[in-house]
Write a protein that holds these residues in place. Structure first.
Motif: not given
Ligand code: FA5
Ligand code: MG
Length: 387
Positions: A303-304, A335-337, A348-350
């Protein structure tokens, strides 16, 4: 303002669709053969001609204006396209050649070529892929030739545009063109895959056809969209000097069709230079190939999360992931914002999924790559990685 990365540049000129024995070339040949066999003139010669060598570098006029994409349509944005400069880009679809080919006097043609889009990455989406465009025009006599009293029917009328037809087309025109289009493409699918294939048509929108449809095929338990199509906008034919004809057009996704035909599970495999992939298609009878997957190696997820600068768009990050990670990146997902309540900053998380097609990656190798992506994204996009 160029948005092209070295990774993308390196694909231009590869022309998988013209590489003998490559699955993209094999599917192109099978589709071409179908049109050669089905559409013959009185002397038994094929009426379709095929163009598979047109330059993928086109003008914005060719890619957008010629096919009636409105001036401020979102599909023109640099976030979705690979622009060379303000007026030139790598074509996003083979429809970019419709107008010029009709202008040159053709009534029936196919165009195969590489197309480029800044798109998400997964097993059925890749930023470079191949399309085959088809256009078939009909004169009044030809369209109504099987009708009992053909002189009673007209191609054109002056009416209102509705959800089912253009203002200049009669209902008979639309229904017969739709019938020809769907029958031809359904037969094509049966020619490629046999009669057991599961398909479904649905209505969609394109600026250059109305009405328009897409076709989906069941593949590995899911519906996969393989083509877009429709009744050509009369304005295009009028501009091209074919005002007395009507026609249909379609654009086939060649990777998707080849995946279904040969059972290829992942779109990235088309770029593999591994002989374990390529040798499977070097056969004299391309009508009898099934891909035998070599073992799939494990995935590694990393993840980042980061703070996004103003004007940030995910596609900017996807491009960096793709140019650094190359084909080792199987998928990138947001996956998250969230927006920080005090600073109003966007985060942002990817998740990036790494997988090598030919060996097991170690977490150490992946960490180096993942770290490099973060550094380049910091330098080029001005994101701020959250530790
Ligand atoms: C078009 O590109 C239209 N020009 C098609 C068309 C032509 C419509 C003529 C009407 C008349 P679309 O964006 O849906 O439409 O792309 C067509 C096909 O290309 C899709 O159905 C899909 O099979 C394939 N495709 C689209 N994006 C990708 C991608 N990123 N990777 C692989 N295949 C793709
Ligand atoms: Mg589509």
């Amino acid at each position: 303002m160029t948005t092209i990365t070295p990774k993308i540049i390196s694909r231009v000129g590869t022309n998988l669709h013209n590489k003998k024995y490559h699955p993209i070339c094999l599917i192109k040949e099978r589709i071409r053969d179908f049109f050669y066999q089905k559409f013959l003139n009185q002397r038994k010669n094929p009426i379709f001609s095929i163009y598979d060598n047109l330059n993928p570098l086109v003008t914005t006029e060719q890619n957008f204006d010629d096919v009636l994409v409105p001036k401020n349509h979102p599909s023109r944005q640099s976030r979705d396209n690979y622009y060379i400069n303000k007026n030139q880009l790598l074509r996003t679809h083979t429809s970019a050649h419709q107008l010029a080919l009709v202008k040159s006097g053709l009534d029936a043609f196919l165009v195969a070529g590489d197309v480029y889009r800044r798109d998400t990455i997964d097993s059925s989406h890749y930023p470079v892929f191949h399309q085959m465009e088809g256009v078939k025009l009909y004169s009044e006599r030809e369209l109504f030739k099987n009708v009992n009293d053909p002189t009673s029917l007209k191609l054109f009328e002056n009416a209102r545009r509705t959800s089912v037809k253009q203002e200049t087309h009669t209902m008979e025109t639309v229904k017969l063109v739709e019938f020809q289009l769907k029958q031809t493409l359904t037969e094509l699918m049966e020619h490629l895959f046999g009669k057991d294939i599961e398909t479904q048509w649905s209505e969609v929108y394109f600026p250059f056809t109305h009405p328009s449809w897409e076709l989906e095929i069941k593949f590995q338990g899911e519906w996969l969209e393989v083509l877009g199509s429709g009744v050509m906008e009369q304005e295009i034919l009028n501009t091209a000097g074919a005002a007395n004809k009507v026609g249909y057009a379609f654009g086939l996704g060649l990777e998707r069709l080849a995946m279904i035909l040969f059972g290829i599970p992942d779109i990235r495999l088309f770029w593999s230079e591994d002989e374990r992939f390529l040798s499977q298609f070097k056969v004299d009878d391309p009508y009898d190939v099934k891909f035998k997957p070599f073992s799939r190696y494990p995935q590694l997820r990393n993840d980042i999360s980061f703070w996004c600068p103003d004007g940030y768009h995910s596609n900017d990050f996807y491009d960096i992931v793709r140019s650094i990670g190359g084909d080792l990146v199987e998928q990138v997902t947001l996956i998250d914002e969230f927006v920080h309540p005090k600073t109003q900053r966007l985060s942002h998380c990817y998740t990036v999924i790494y997988r090598h097609m030919e060996k097991t990656l170690t977490q150490k190798e992946v960490s180096i790559l993942h770290g490099k992506i973060a550094t380049v994204a910091e330098n080029m996009l001005g994101i701020e990685v959250r530790k």
